[in-house]
Design a protein around this motif. Structure first.
Motif, PDB file in Angstrom:
ATOM      1  N   LEU A  57      56.477  42.019  47.881  1.00 10.68           N
ATOM      2  CA  LEU A  57      54.595  42.027  48.713  1.00 10.68           C
ATOM      3  C   LEU A  57      54.618  40.361  48.886  1.00 10.68           C
ATOM      4  CD1 LEU A  57      52.473  44.837  48.217  1.00 10.68           C
ATOM      5  CD2 LEU A  57      53.758  44.102  51.016  1.00 10.68           C
ATOM      6  N   GLY A  58      55.522  39.805  47.830  1.00 12.42           N
ATOM      7  CA  GLY A  58      55.203  37.910  47.586  1.00 12.42           C
ATOM      8  C   GLY A  58      54.242  37.924  45.929  1.00 12.42           C
ATOM      9  N   LEU A  59      54.079  39.307  45.686  1.00 18.54           N
ATOM     10  CA  LEU A  59      53.056  37.983  44.198  1.00 18.54           C
ATOM     11  C   LEU A  59      53.605  38.194  43.525  1.00 18.54           C
ATOM     12  CD1 LEU A  59      50.905  42.422  44.689  1.00 18.54           C
ATOM     13  CD2 LEU A  59      49.816  39.926  45.441  1.00 18.54           C
ATOM     14  N   PRO A  60      52.417  37.718  41.900  1.00 18.88           N
ATOM     15  CA  PRO A  60      53.053  37.144  41.285  1.00 18.88           C
ATOM     16  C   PRO A  60      53.093  38.479  40.399  1.00 18.88           C
ATOM     17  CG  PRO A  60      50.245  36.629  41.497  1.00 18.88           C
ATOM     18  CD  PRO A  60      50.742  37.300  43.343  1.00 18.88           C
ATOM     19  N   VAL A  61      53.874  38.169  39.399  1.00 16.75           N
ATOM     20  CA  VAL A  61      54.500  38.686  38.020  1.00 16.75           C
ATOM     21  C   VAL A  61      53.172  39.146  37.476  1.00 16.75           C
ATOM     22  CG1 VAL A  61      55.699  39.205  36.264  1.00 16.75           C
ATOM     23  CG2 VAL A  61      56.816  37.857  38.588  1.00 16.75           C
ATOM     24  N   ALA A  62      52.486  40.877  37.045  1.00 19.14           N
ATOM     25  CA  ALA A  62      51.978  40.796  35.902  1.00 19.14           C
ATOM     26  C   ALA A  62      52.395  41.901  35.506  1.00 19.14           C
ATOM     27  CB  ALA A  62      50.609  41.456  36.834  1.00 19.14           C
ATOM     28  N   THR A  63      51.988  42.759  33.908  1.00 17.67           N
ATOM     29  CA  THR A  63      52.412  43.599  33.772  1.00 17.67           C
ATOM     30  C   THR A  63      51.169  44.637  33.108  1.00 17.67           C
ATOM     31  OG1 THR A  63      51.907  42.774  31.044  1.00 17.67           O
ATOM     32  CG2 THR A  63      53.957  42.629  31.899  1.00 17.67           C
ATOM     33  N   GLY A  64      51.593  45.995  33.468  1.00 19.07           N
ATOM     34  CA  GLY A  64      50.679  47.132  32.616  1.00 19.07           C
ATOM     35  C   GLY A  64      49.880  47.634  33.851  1.00 19.07           C
ATOM     36  N   ARG A  65      48.279  48.191  33.528  1.00 16.54           N
ATOM     37  CA  ARG A  65      47.288  47.994  34.465  1.00 16.54           C
ATOM     38  C   ARG A  65      47.096  46.542  35.353  1.00 16.54           C
ATOM     39  NH1 ARG A  65      45.997  52.140  35.811  1.00 16.54           N
ATOM     40  NH2 ARG A  65      44.533  51.591  36.881  1.00 16.54           N
ATOM     41  N   GLU A  66      47.301  45.592  34.678  1.00 19.10           N
ATOM     42  CA  GLU A  66      47.087  44.903  35.491  1.00 19.10           C
ATOM     43  C   GLU A  66      47.879  44.684  36.901  1.00 19.10           C
ATOM     44  OE1 GLU A  66      45.272  41.273  37.051  1.00 19.10           O
ATOM     45  OE2 GLU A  66      44.624  42.458  34.823  1.00 19.10           O
ATOM     46  N   ARG A  67      49.176  45.445  36.720  1.00 16.94           N
ATOM     47  CA  ARG A  67      50.035  45.299  37.467  1.00 16.94           C
ATOM     48  C   ARG A  67      49.520  46.021  38.619  1.00 16.94           C
ATOM     49  NH1 ARG A  67      55.942  45.203  35.917  1.00 16.94           N
ATOM     50  NH2 ARG A  67      55.445  47.402  35.466  1.00 16.94           N
ATOM     51  N   ILE A  68      49.041  47.075  38.217  1.00 17.98           N
ATOM     52  CA  ILE A  68      48.660  48.085  39.727  1.00 17.98           C
ATOM     53  C   ILE A  68      47.350  47.520  40.272  1.00 17.98           C
ATOM     54  CG2 ILE A  68      47.531  50.259  39.725  1.00 17.98           C
ATOM     55  CD1 ILE A  68      50.056  51.141  37.380  1.00 17.98           C
ATOM     56  N   ARG A  69      46.681  46.768  39.389  1.00 15.81           N
ATOM     57  CA  ARG A  69      45.430  46.229  39.370  1.00 15.81           C
ATOM     58  C   ARG A  69      45.562  45.435  40.880  1.00 15.81           C
ATOM     59  NH1 ARG A  69      42.325  47.289  34.728  1.00 15.81           N
ATOM     60  NH2 ARG A  69      43.516  45.808  33.728  1.00 15.81           N
ATOM     61  N   SER A  70      46.274  44.234  40.105  1.00 17.79           N
ATOM     62  CA  SER A  70      46.799  43.347  41.739  1.00 17.79           C
ATOM     63  C   SER A  70      47.215  43.784  43.100  1.00 17.79           C
ATOM     64  CB  SER A  70      48.418  42.536  40.942  1.00 17.79           C
ATOM     65  OG  SER A  70      48.814  42.003  41.481  1.00 17.79           O
ATOM     66  N   LEU A  71      47.537  44.914  42.859  1.00 25.36           N
ATOM     67  CA  LEU A  71      48.922  45.973  44.569  1.00 25.36           C
ATOM     68  C   LEU A  71      47.683  46.085  44.878  1.00 25.36           C
ATOM     69  CD1 LEU A  71      51.831  47.118  42.478  1.00 25.36           C
ATOM     70  CD2 LEU A  71      51.843  45.855  44.776  1.00 25.36           C
ATOM     71  N   GLU A  72      46.699  47.344  44.070  1.00 22.77           N
ATOM     72  CA  GLU A  72      45.702  48.091  44.853  1.00 22.77           C
ATOM     73  C   GLU A  72      44.498  46.193  46.039  1.00 22.77           C
ATOM     74  OE1 GLU A  72      43.604  50.284  41.786  1.00 22.77           O
ATOM     75  OE2 GLU A  72      45.425  51.839  41.971  1.00 22.77           O
ATOM     76  N   LYS A  73      44.081  45.960  44.546  1.00 25.95           N
ATOM     77  CA  LYS A  73      43.408  44.367  45.085  1.00 25.95           C
ATOM     78  C   LYS A  73      43.969  43.897  46.615  1.00 25.95           C
ATOM     79  CE  LYS A  73      41.585  40.283  43.905  1.00 25.95           C
ATOM     80  NZ  LYS A  73      40.647  39.473  42.987  1.00 25.95           N
ATOM     81  N   HIS A  74      44.925  43.854  46.602  1.00 21.42           N
ATOM     82  CA  HIS A  74      46.077  43.302  47.275  1.00 21.42           C
ATOM     83  C   HIS A  74      46.123  44.437  48.904  1.00 21.42           C
ATOM     84  CE1 HIS A  74      48.931  40.765  49.233  1.00 21.42           C
ATOM     85  NE2 HIS A  74      50.001  42.133  49.773  1.00 21.42           N
ATOM     86  N   LEU A  75      46.472  45.930  48.765  1.00 20.98           N
ATOM     87  CA  LEU A  75      46.046  46.676  49.761  1.00 20.98           C
ATOM     88  C   LEU A  75      45.436  47.049  49.805  1.00 20.98           C
ATOM     89  CD1 LEU A  75      49.450  49.198  47.632  1.00 20.98           C
ATOM     90  CD2 LEU A  75      49.536  47.500  49.686  1.00 20.98           C
ATOM     91  N   THR A  76      43.768  46.823  49.667  1.00 22.73           N
ATOM     92  CA  THR A  76      42.404  46.932  50.066  1.00 22.73           C
ATOM     93  C   THR A  76      42.045  45.382  50.768  1.00 22.73           C
ATOM     94  OG1 THR A  76      41.858  46.345  48.057  1.00 22.73           O
ATOM     95  CG2 THR A  76      41.863  48.686  48.823  1.00 22.73           C
TER      96      THR A  76
END
Length: 262
Positions: free
Chosen positions: A97-116
């Motif tokens: 999805l071309g999102l910046p690299v993140a780790t742990g919970r931050e990665r999931i939060r970043s994906l959720e933010k993108h998908l909503t």
């Protein structure tokens, strides 16, 4: 010798133009994708069936046929067998999805933010989904809960061998029905369906039949009794063609030369 080469070619396991015996399943998959992706309705579908029953081939065919209609959405296909661990699905999806690299919970939060957030629908196809089973099933729960988030634009399709994955590993989703994925099961191929598949493939080879009808029916009967695995039936026939080819080649080499002494 070219007829044997052609026969081996048509007996490969690549996705054919038309899938014999899977018209019903293809129709359900096509309807689900068009309803949810084009209709901008987030949702999830769980596709189950033993190996060789046509799950991946069927979905690949439908995606190819609907390519133009789905052009306005984002499609991500991941084979979970290729991931190092269940948690690896998140960085793999973020990368697609071309999102910046993140780790742990931050990665999931970043994906959720993108998908909503505002944007085109995202179609996520996860093949070999049972590879994502983990302690507590957090990975599977997270993925299947995403389509239920407010303003979600995710349509999730998971494919796995286990018929009871949703009952066994995703029981919590059933508690609030809306989160439960829709189910589609691919039963093993019957003897008749396997025979038609083999006949249709070998019918593409010009000239006399390489394998006769009785042999194809015998192969279909044996494979359907054990597994109903179309890949196994294609493989058995391909090996049979190789045996015939070797025998014919041997006979040709041993023929006496015209006018020769022996």
């Amino acid at each position: 010798g070219t007829c044997y080469q052609q026969a081996k070619q048509v007996l490969h396991t690549a996705v054919p133009d038309r899938l014999q015996g899977r018209e019903r399943e293809s129709g359900i998959l096509r309807q689900f994708l068009l309803e949810h992706v084009l209709g901008r309705r987030p949702g999830s579908l769980y596709v189950s069936g033993a190996p060789g029953t046509g799950k991946t081939a069927c979905l690949s065919r439908v995606l190819l046929d609907c390519k133009d209609k789905l052009a306005g959405s984002r499609t991500v296909v991941l084979n979970c067998m290729a991931l190092g661990s269940p948690q690896s699905v998140f960085p793999a999806l973020a990368q697609h999805l071309g999102l910046p690299v993140a780790t742990g919970r931050e990665r999931i939060r970043s994906l959720e933010k993108h998908l909503t957030a505002q944007g085109p629908m995202v179609l996520l196809v996860l093949d070999e989904l049972d590879q994502l089973e983990s302690k507590g099933q957090d990975v599977l729960y997270t993925l299947f809960e995403w389509p239920q988030l407010p303003s979600s634009r995710l349509v999730l399709v998971g494919l796995a061998n286990a018929l009871d994955l949703t009952d066994r590993s995703l029981a919590r989703l059933g508690a609030h029905g809306a989160s439960s994925p829709r189910l589609l099961h691919f039963p093993p191929y019957t003897k008749e369906q396997l025979t038609r598949i083999l006949q249709e493939r070998l019918g593409q080879v010009a000239g006399d039949p390489v394998l006769d009808s009785a042999a194809l029916q015998f192969c279909a009967r044996k494979v359907s009794a054990v597994s109903g695995d179309a890949r196994k039936a294609l493989d058995v026939c391909r090996r049979a063609v190789e045996v015939v080819e070797l025998e014919v080649r041997g006979q040709t080499l041993l023929k006496p030369l015209p006018g020769g002494e022996s």
